[in-house]
Design a protein around this motif. Sequence first.
Motif, mmCIF file in Angstrom:
data_model
loop_
_atom_site.group_PDB
_atom_site.id
_atom_site.type_symbol
_atom_site.label_atom_id
_atom_site.label_comp_id
_atom_site.label_asym_id
_atom_site.label_seq_id
_atom_site.Cartn_x
_atom_site.Cartn_y
_atom_site.Cartn_z
ATOM 1 N N THR A 7 0.205 -21.035 -4.756
ATOM 2 C CA THR A 7 -0.766 -20.123 -4.476
ATOM 3 C C THR A 7 -0.196 -18.927 -3.815
ATOM 4 N N PHE A 8 -0.430 -17.787 -4.341
ATOM 5 C CA PHE A 8 0.146 -16.722 -3.680
ATOM 6 C C PHE A 8 -1.077 -15.817 -3.202
ATOM 7 N N PRO A 9 -0.884 -15.631 -1.685
ATOM 8 C CA PRO A 9 0.099 -15.928 -0.860
ATOM 9 C C PRO A 9 -0.375 -17.151 -0.193
ATOM 10 N N PRO A 10 0.726 -18.017 0.264
ATOM 11 C CA PRO A 10 0.483 -19.134 0.977
ATOM 12 C C PRO A 10 0.045 -19.180 2.355
ATOM 13 N N ARG A 11 0.313 -17.799 2.957
ATOM 14 C CA ARG A 11 -0.285 -17.747 4.416
ATOM 15 C C ARG A 11 -0.531 -16.147 4.409
ATOM 16 N N PRO A 12 -1.341 -15.702 5.490
ATOM 17 C CA PRO A 12 -1.371 -14.244 5.514
ATOM 18 C C PRO A 12 -0.237 -13.541 5.832
ATOM 19 N N LEU A 13 0.133 -12.375 5.037
ATOM 20 C CA LEU A 13 1.394 -11.725 5.069
ATOM 21 C C LEU A 13 0.829 -10.378 5.618
ATOM 22 N N ARG A 14 1.207 -9.996 6.843
ATOM 23 C CA ARG A 14 0.823 -8.849 7.753
ATOM 24 C C ARG A 14 1.663 -7.674 7.604
ATOM 25 N N ALA A 15 1.574 -6.408 7.329
ATOM 26 C CA ALA A 15 2.179 -5.415 7.553
ATOM 27 C C ALA A 15 3.269 -5.203 6.645
ATOM 28 N N VAL A 16 3.036 -5.385 5.196
ATOM 29 C CA VAL A 16 4.199 -5.533 4.225
ATOM 30 C C VAL A 16 4.198 -4.036 3.962
ATOM 31 N N LYS A 17 5.570 -3.502 3.989
ATOM 32 C CA LYS A 17 5.958 -2.182 4.004
ATOM 33 C C LYS A 17 6.529 -2.123 2.472
ATOM 34 N N ALA A 18 6.043 -0.977 1.733
ATOM 35 C CA ALA A 18 6.535 -0.666 0.695
ATOM 36 C C ALA A 18 6.742 0.827 0.642
ATOM 37 N N MET A 19 8.142 1.294 0.242
ATOM 38 C CA MET A 19 8.677 2.533 0.128
ATOM 39 C C MET A 19 9.223 2.810 -1.378
ATOM 40 N N TYR A 20 8.637 4.059 -2.001
ATOM 41 C CA TYR A 20 9.439 4.346 -3.001
ATOM 42 C C TYR A 20 9.673 5.695 -2.892
ATOM 43 N N VAL A 21 11.185 5.856 -3.154
ATOM 44 C CA VAL A 21 11.670 7.381 -3.112
ATOM 45 C C VAL A 21 12.532 7.600 -3.979
ATOM 46 N N ARG A 22 12.340 8.676 -4.599
ATOM 47 C CA ARG A 22 13.332 9.064 -5.823
ATOM 48 C C ARG A 22 13.596 10.267 -5.755
ATOM 49 N N GLN A 23 14.983 10.583 -5.580
ATOM 50 C CA GLN A 23 15.245 12.209 -5.490
ATOM 51 C C GLN A 23 16.365 12.578 -6.415
ATOM 52 N N ALA A 24 15.972 12.606 -7.598
ATOM 53 C CA ALA A 24 16.951 13.092 -8.576
ATOM 54 C C ALA A 24 16.687 14.340 -9.167
ATOM 55 N N GLY A 25 16.336 15.058 -8.372
ATOM 56 C CA GLY A 25 16.104 16.571 -8.915
ATOM 57 C C GLY A 25 14.249 16.605 -8.609
ATOM 58 N N CYS A 26 14.032 17.928 -9.502
ATOM 59 C CA CYS A 26 12.445 17.941 -9.709
ATOM 60 C C CYS A 26 12.034 17.509 -10.644
ATOM 61 N N PRO A 27 10.851 16.531 -10.697
ATOM 62 C CA PRO A 27 10.209 16.271 -9.641
ATOM 63 C C PRO A 27 10.777 15.040 -8.776
ATOM 64 N N SER A 28 10.467 15.183 -7.518
ATOM 65 C CA SER A 28 10.972 14.033 -6.794
ATOM 66 C C SER A 28 9.709 13.246 -6.656
ATOM 67 N N SER A 29 9.937 12.155 -5.838
ATOM 68 C CA SER A 29 8.649 11.205 -5.487
ATOM 69 C C SER A 29 8.990 10.559 -4.275
ATOM 70 N N PHE A 30 7.742 10.501 -3.385
ATOM 71 C CA PHE A 30 7.784 9.730 -2.315
ATOM 72 C C PHE A 30 6.546 9.072 -2.185
ATOM 73 N N ALA A 31 6.592 7.678 -1.768
ATOM 74 C CA ALA A 31 5.409 7.049 -1.402
ATOM 75 C C ALA A 31 5.716 5.946 -0.236
ATOM 76 N N LEU A 32 5.079 5.823 0.823
ATOM 77 C CA LEU A 32 5.015 4.807 1.793
ATOM 78 C C LEU A 32 3.613 4.199 1.998
ATOM 79 N N ALA A 33 3.571 2.828 1.983
ATOM 80 C CA ALA A 33 2.461 2.177 2.292
ATOM 81 C C ALA A 33 2.663 1.012 2.792
ATOM 82 N N VAL A 34 1.827 0.594 3.651
ATOM 83 C CA VAL A 34 1.725 -0.737 4.702
ATOM 84 C C VAL A 34 0.353 -1.590 4.122
#
Length: 137
Positions: A7-34
Amino acid sequence: MTTEPRTFPPRPLRAVKAMYVRQAGCPSSFALAVADFEPREEGVEFESAGTGTVPGWSAAEVSELHEAFGCGVREELGELAALRPGTTVAVAVILRTIEVHEVDSHPWAFHHAGRIAVRNALTEAYGPPPRARHKRP
């Protein structure tokens, strides 16, 4: 080798950080979430807590980022269940914080961050995925 049902998740998982950064010219992308991944009885539930306002962004824009993150989470979890038969997804995902860039943040970046959050939670819960071994000729 026997495979136990998981079963997912097997236990509480706290403060899982996810970052998506793409800088290959315009447009670029940025997202940071916890986010937190909490076990629940069945299905997938998504909510955001404390991320309703971002300076310089309207409530509608922030809501669109939340929805995109949640969509990415659901897509990745759907693939998890398809790839690992016998895995039950029973999770509440609580988006705790987001960070944006005034120009480079957009819904598609947060969609990717949602997918990355699931992958990071899987790694935290079960360890890194096995690496493919190449046979020598």
